[in-house]
Enzyme design. Structure first.
Site, PDB file in Angstrom:
ATOM      1  N   CYS A 264       0.810  -1.225   0.000  1.00 51.38           N
ATOM      2  CA  CYS A 264       0.000   0.000   0.000  1.00 51.38           C
ATOM      3  C   CYS A 264       0.841   1.272   0.000  1.00 51.38           C
ATOM      4  CB  CYS A 264      -0.973   0.001   1.173  1.00 51.38           C
ATOM      5  SG  CYS A 264      -0.214  -0.109   2.804  1.00 51.38           S
ATOM      6  N   HIS A 291      -1.702   1.839   6.919  1.00 53.43           N
ATOM      7  CA  HIS A 291      -2.231   1.880   5.564  1.00 53.43           C
ATOM      8  C   HIS A 291      -1.950   3.270   5.013  1.00 53.43           C
ATOM      9  CE1 HIS A 291      -4.272   0.454   2.119  1.00 53.43           C
ATOM     10  NE2 HIS A 291      -5.347   1.216   2.242  1.00 53.43           N
ATOM     11  N   ASP A 308      -8.484   5.293  -2.822  1.00 56.88           N
ATOM     12  CA  ASP A 308      -7.547   4.223  -2.473  1.00 56.88           C
ATOM     13  C   ASP A 308      -7.187   3.426  -3.720  1.00 56.88           C
ATOM     14  OD1 ASP A 308      -6.221   1.941  -1.542  1.00 56.88           O
ATOM     15  OD2 ASP A 308      -7.308   1.966   0.354  1.00 56.88           O
TER      16      ASP A 308
END
Length: 616
Positions: A264, A291, A308
């Site tokens: 990520c 994250h 995202d």
């Protein structure tokens, strides 16, 4: 002797007041006592008027304060309390000693807490400053051009127009704030980035035979890797031919345009650059619970939108808390113009989040971010600064508004292997990990297909890296000690920056803590055969850590040493096992510690449990 016991008993009541009240009243009481002991012949020091404002406001309301004075010899005399000149000063001297010692302890504790807070906040400031500095690289015109060279802009623009046309035919003109072409372009960029450009890295394939590899820990970065900000390099060996593979965790977006792989952190890093390259106002968003994603400002919506790239999702801010079951704490957004604490966009459980924000004082965080923004906006025009302030005011309104999960925000994580996501508790339904976390029920280790075949579940935890490694299932790693626990009460991970040590401990100002890990093979056709376990703890003074390994109708005590223990007869035949630690005693919360180790001891596993299975 009896008088001394009475003084000690009453003094304990006084010392149990809250810190502020005790320090205030003890200062005044010590003044009274010192004056009498220094000047025993001066009668005025032996008399205290009950109507005195200081006495009335500082002594009378405090539990045990007046009782202490009576116990050392003061007597009520009309509108005063007095100590007779013939009375012995022995009790008064004991009271003086008790006051002085307790004040020293309390003040020292406050000083230590202040030093502790300063150290934590210094680390927090370094993280903020580093991230704020990093995002400036996205403004490099040459780097933006390199990103544009990778992006099929015309193709994405055409698809965005088609998407906009479809929306127009399905949407009434009266709808508020309709999407525009730039919004649709962002959605197409997300889709392209996820499906065609970047790829997820679980573990690298062997460069010699293309076989599977397993983790062997961290390696030293080379000069070339450091050139591209790869301060961490993961090492892997091929399970077939033993070829060593390196996975540098590059932090430079130019290099990521070339490698196009990562987790990520790499995804959000490269995607934020791509957004800036296409002229979007974009922020790099860092979630302290491990994250990273991007926020993009929508001109049509006049608001910042969660984006995202790992999940190819947009405008689903409650996804992490509601869908992934994340226990959020700090979420900070960084751009070349501003730094913003955006935590409150991503939670509908504000009170729970506030309780977990212990890395710094809230006022300190507000002040430090304001300082960063003053520096960042020094060269902006007055009009632009006003615009940013107006936007932030609108964000505050959004942060304070009630929130409910919407469609799409209840899904689990899609990026990463199923085992990796399940181990992190981010599948949305528990996945291989078992039950969805709640206040009573948390993570359960259940056998994966490979573990059923090998008849073994082997899990380690390293406090320094704050990671679990599931050796029995391809060395899958899981961040954060809380992510794999079954139950936890009053526990946290402590990092001693001055001593450079880390450990799990009960929370400050608590006298008890507990944590457990659960393994369950029900329904697999297997049962526990025997267990080899290491669960190391450290205690000081009269503190206690009670370790137990529990099965069906059995309980085995462990001694908390760093040695391995084998448990056979007591656990054999059980369908589940639970390793539990109870922390209690000691004069301070730090006196019970689990898995204490140096902060760089990333290959030492003081929690190591290997469960051998057999047919039931």
């Amino acid at each position: 002797m009896d008088d001394n016991r009475e003084i000690l008993s009453v003094f304990r009541e006084l010392s149990q007041n809250d810190t502020t009240a005790f320090l205030d009243v003890s200062e005044l009481l010590l003044k009274y006592v010192n004056n009498i002991i220094k000047h025993p012949e001066v009668s005025k020091y032996r008399s205290i008027r009950l109507g005195n404002k200081s006495f009335e406001s500082r002594v009378l309301p405090v539990s045990g304060a007046l009782e202490c004075l009576f116990t050392v010899g003061f007597q009520e005399n009309d509108d005063k309390i007095t100590l007779n000149e013939t009375d012995s000063l022995e009790g008064l001297r004991l009271f003086q000693k008790l006051l002085g010692q307790e004040r020293l302890v309390v003040i020292s504790s406050q000083l230590n807490n202040h030093i502790f807070v300063q150290a934590q906040e210094q680390s927090f400031a370094q993280k903020l400053t580093s991230s704020a500095s990093h995002v400036m690289i996205y403004e490099d015109p040459l780097l933006q051009q390199k990103a544009r060279d990778k992006i099929p802009y015309e193709e994405l623009r055409q698809k965005a127009q088609q998407r906009l046309n479809r929306i127009a035919t399905a949407t009434s003109d009266e709808d508020d704030a309709p999407l525009d072409l730039r919004d649709c372009l962002l959605l197409e960029l997300l889709k392209w980035f996820k499906e065609r450009f970047f790829r997820w890295m679980n573990a690298p394939k062997c460069s010699s035979c293309r076989g599977q590899t397993r983790s062997v820990g961290m390696l030293e970065p080379t000069a070339e890797e450091l050139r591209w900000d790869a301060g961490r390099v993961e090492g892997y060996t091929c399970t077939r031919c033993n070829t060593m593979e390196r996975f540098p965790r590059y932090n430079h977006p130019e290099k990521l345009l070339e490698t196009r792989t990562g987790r990520c952190g790499e995804w959000a890093n490269c995607f934020t650059l791509c957004c800036r390259a296409l002229g979007f106002e974009a922020r790099h968003v860092l979630d302290w619970t491990d994250h990273v994603w991007t926020e993009v400002f929508s001109q049509s919506q006049q608001r910042w939108m969660h984006t995202d790239p790992c999940e190819n999702c947009c405008d689903k801010p409650l996804l992490y808390e509601h869908g992934w079951n994340k226990r959020l704490s700090y979420i900070i957004a960084f751009s070349f113009e501003e730094v913003v604490d955006v935590t409150w966009r991503y939670t509908a459980k504000e009170h729970e989040v506030i309780g977990r924000r212990k890395d710094c004082r809230e006022k300190w965080l507000v002040d430090f971010i304001a300082k960063l923004n003053r520096q960042r906006q020094a060269n902006q025009t007055g009009a632009r600064r006003r615009q940013l302030q107006e936007r932030f005011a609108q964000e505050l309104v959004e942060f304070l508004s009630p929130k409910r999960a919407r469609d799409g925000e209840d899904q689990g994580r899609s990026s990463g292997s199923l085992t990796w996501r399940a181990a992190r508790g981010e599948t949305g339904t528990g996945g291989l990990g078992g039950a969805t976390p709640s206040s009573q029920v948390g993570f359960v280790f259940r056998p994966t297909p490979s573990e059923k075949q090998s008849r073994c579940i082997h899990v380690q935890y390293n406090t320094a890296s704050n990671k679990y490694v599931r050796l029995s299932d391809g060395s899958a790693e899981t961040e954060d000690w809380e992510s794999c626990v079954w139950t936890s009460t009053n526990m946290f991970r402590k990092h001693e920056f001055d001593w450079q040590m880390v450990y799990l401990a009960r929370e400050e100002f608590t006298d008890h803590g507990s944590v457990s890990w659960r393994f369950d093979v029900t329904g697999s056709g297997l049962v526990v055969d025997w267990i080899k376990v290491r669960a190391a703890s450290t205690t000081y003074e009269d503190a206690l850590v009670a370790w137990t390994l529990q099965g069906e109708g059995s309980s085995t005590e462990l001694d908390g040493s760093s040695q391995f223990h084998e448990v056979r007869d007591d656990i054999s035949g059980s369908s589940h096992a639970e390793l539990r630690a109870e922390l209690s005693g000691g004069q301070m919360w730090q006196h019970t510690q689990l898995f204490r180790q140096e902060e760089d001891a990333t290959t030492q596993y003081l929690l190591d449990i290997c469960i051998h299975l057999r047919e039931g």
